[in-house]
Design a protein around this motif. Structure first.
Motif, mmCIF file in Angstrom:
data_model
loop_
_atom_site.group_PDB
_atom_site.id
_atom_site.type_symbol
_atom_site.label_atom_id
_atom_site.label_comp_id
_atom_site.label_asym_id
_atom_site.label_seq_id
_atom_site.Cartn_x
_atom_site.Cartn_y
_atom_site.Cartn_z
ATOM 1 N N GLU A 150 14.316 41.655 25.240
ATOM 2 C CA GLU A 150 15.315 42.580 24.631
ATOM 3 C C GLU A 150 14.820 44.034 25.130
ATOM 4 O O GLU A 150 15.746 44.931 25.498
ATOM 5 N N CYS A 151 13.673 44.247 24.968
ATOM 6 C CA CYS A 151 13.141 45.614 25.015
ATOM 7 C C CYS A 151 13.056 45.818 26.525
ATOM 8 O O CYS A 151 13.422 46.990 26.974
ATOM 9 N N GLU A 152 12.884 44.875 27.438
ATOM 10 C CA GLU A 152 12.923 45.027 28.876
ATOM 11 C C GLU A 152 14.374 45.442 29.286
ATOM 12 O O GLU A 152 14.383 46.027 30.421
ATOM 13 N N LYS A 153 15.358 44.803 28.556
ATOM 14 C CA LYS A 153 16.633 45.010 28.860
ATOM 15 C C LYS A 153 17.020 46.528 28.415
ATOM 16 O O LYS A 153 18.032 46.927 28.805
ATOM 17 N N GLY A 154 16.287 47.440 27.788
ATOM 18 C CA GLY A 154 16.522 48.542 27.398
ATOM 19 C C GLY A 154 17.511 48.761 26.003
ATOM 20 O O GLY A 154 17.684 49.665 25.746
ATOM 21 N N TRP A 155 17.470 47.411 25.287
ATOM 22 C CA TRP A 155 18.307 47.505 24.074
ATOM 23 C C TRP A 155 17.816 48.202 22.987
ATOM 24 O O TRP A 155 18.602 48.425 21.921
ATOM 25 N N PHE A 156 16.556 48.429 22.967
ATOM 26 C CA PHE A 156 15.727 49.104 21.761
ATOM 27 C C PHE A 156 15.485 50.476 21.993
ATOM 28 O O PHE A 156 14.745 51.140 21.239
ATOM 29 N N ASP A 157 15.739 50.843 23.304
ATOM 30 C CA ASP A 157 15.195 52.183 23.751
ATOM 31 C C ASP A 157 15.651 53.541 22.803
ATOM 32 O O ASP A 157 15.214 54.289 22.450
ATOM 33 N N LEU B 273 15.474 56.927 14.723
ATOM 34 C CA LEU B 273 15.732 55.618 13.898
ATOM 35 C C LEU B 273 14.356 55.144 13.552
ATOM 36 O O LEU B 273 14.359 54.516 12.157
ATOM 37 N N PHE B 274 13.639 54.788 14.473
ATOM 38 C CA PHE B 274 12.331 54.184 14.145
ATOM 39 C C PHE B 274 11.253 54.914 14.644
ATOM 40 O O PHE B 274 11.314 55.619 15.735
ATOM 41 N N ALA B 275 10.206 54.914 13.913
ATOM 42 C CA ALA B 275 8.944 55.542 14.502
ATOM 43 C C ALA B 275 8.481 54.926 15.820
ATOM 44 O O ALA B 275 7.869 55.575 16.729
ATOM 45 N N ARG B 276 8.304 53.600 15.854
ATOM 46 C CA ARG B 276 7.853 52.883 16.986
ATOM 47 C C ARG B 276 8.663 51.492 17.171
ATOM 48 O O ARG B 276 8.889 50.894 16.159
ATOM 49 N N VAL B 277 8.778 51.024 18.260
ATOM 50 C CA VAL B 277 9.183 49.585 18.664
ATOM 51 C C VAL B 277 8.171 48.776 19.518
ATOM 52 O O VAL B 277 7.753 49.372 20.381
ATOM 53 N N VAL B 278 7.666 47.833 18.925
ATOM 54 C CA VAL B 278 6.609 47.029 19.566
ATOM 55 C C VAL B 278 7.347 45.711 20.116
ATOM 56 O O VAL B 278 7.917 44.846 19.487
ATOM 57 N N PRO B 279 7.168 45.622 21.518
ATOM 58 C CA PRO B 279 7.733 44.412 22.043
ATOM 59 C C PRO B 279 6.766 43.115 21.914
ATOM 60 O O PRO B 279 5.599 43.297 22.270
#
Length: 280
Positions: free
Chosen positions: A167-174, A181-187
């Motif tokens: 889902e990160c690769e699809k850009g859904w969490f960018d 909204l979040f400090a960091r997103v870790v795939p």
């Protein structure tokens, strides 16, 4: 139940998951066969000979020790017999098969014990990293034998979100980091591994609004239960296990302080999504 009530179950599950992980790593290093199981529209759904070998080890160990229990596995043909059992082992022999194939060390062996629809213990083994995270009701989470626990982060803007690698690769969490909204997103690949890491304090929250299956969640849910953390679907409803349909409506989890604001955020996200869909 008291701590001792599940200790034998947990010890057996840990030994089984580690044995299965050893088998998985033999294939990881030596090679394996791959085929597409199908069943996921527009996406590959691979299974390897390592998945099947791991499944055989888990089934032999767990049902050998507890022959009266039910069985639900991603790699075993389902049977309604499990619906008549009070206790059911719900397993994913390799959660994160795509990562396994790509050589990314974010796959795991997931084992969960369900009693009357509730996950009561779980074991997640990441054999590539030599990591075992386990726990259950009355049994606080342990990571490689050391007692661990969830974070106490209380502000979403300071939170670390463990999210689906795909889902990160699809850009859904960018947008979650772009908009603060979040400090960091870790795939991370394996769903089960993400849940275990939340219980172990290696992240603050995790969610996916896309459908999942019980075997993706049961092991992690059991560990979260030991950490006093809830696991709900995208509608905010507690996830129940050993149902006729194994599909769930996504998942959300976070430490106790972050769960209320996360639920509020996801409720807004879903409302926006529905509005876009109706206009499209």
């Amino acid at each position: 139940m008291s701590q001792s009530d599940y200790r034998e179950d947990l010890d057996t599950a840990v030994a089984a998951a580690r044995a299965a992980g050893d088998v998985v790593m033999q294939y990881f290093k030596a090679g394996y066969d791959v085929r597409d199981k199908g069943g996921i529209e527009g996406e590959e759904n691979p299974v390897t000979s390592a998945d099947l070998a791991s499944n055989a080890v888990l089934k032999e160990r767990l049902l050998g020790a507890f022959p009266g229990d039910g069985w639900l596995s991603e790699e075993t043909a389902d049977s309604t017999d499990r619906l008549e059992r009070r206790r059911v082992w719900v397993v994913d022999p390799i959660d994160g098969t795509k990562e396994f194939i790509l050589g990314i060390p974010q796959f795991s062996v997931s084992v969960g014990l369900v009693e009357e629809g509730r996950a009561v213990l779980g074991v997640i083994v990441n054999p590539a990293l030599g990591e075992t995270i386990c726990g259950g009701i009355g049994l606080p989470p342990r990571r490689n034998g050391e007692i661990v626990g969830p974070t106490d982060t209380s502000d979403l803007a300071r939170a670390v979100c463990l999210a689906s690698r795909t889902e990160c690769e699809k850009g859904w969490f960018d947008r979650y980091t772009r908009e603060g909204l979040f400090a960091r997103v870790v795939p991370i690949g394996s769903v089960a591994y993400k849940l275990a890491l939340i219980a172990a304090g290696r992240g603050d929250l995790s969610f996916s609004l896309t459908g999942k299956n019980e075997w993706d969640l049961a092991g992690g849910a059991g560990i979260l239960a030991g950490a006093g953390i809830t696991l709900v679907d995208r509608d905010g409803e507690a996830i129940r296990f050993n149902r006729p349909s194994t599909e769930t409506h996504g998942y959300l989890t976070a430490n106790a302080r972050l769960m209320p604001p996360l639920l509020d955020l996801i409720a807004r996200e879903r409302a926006d999504w529905r509005r876009v869909q109706s206009q499209g």
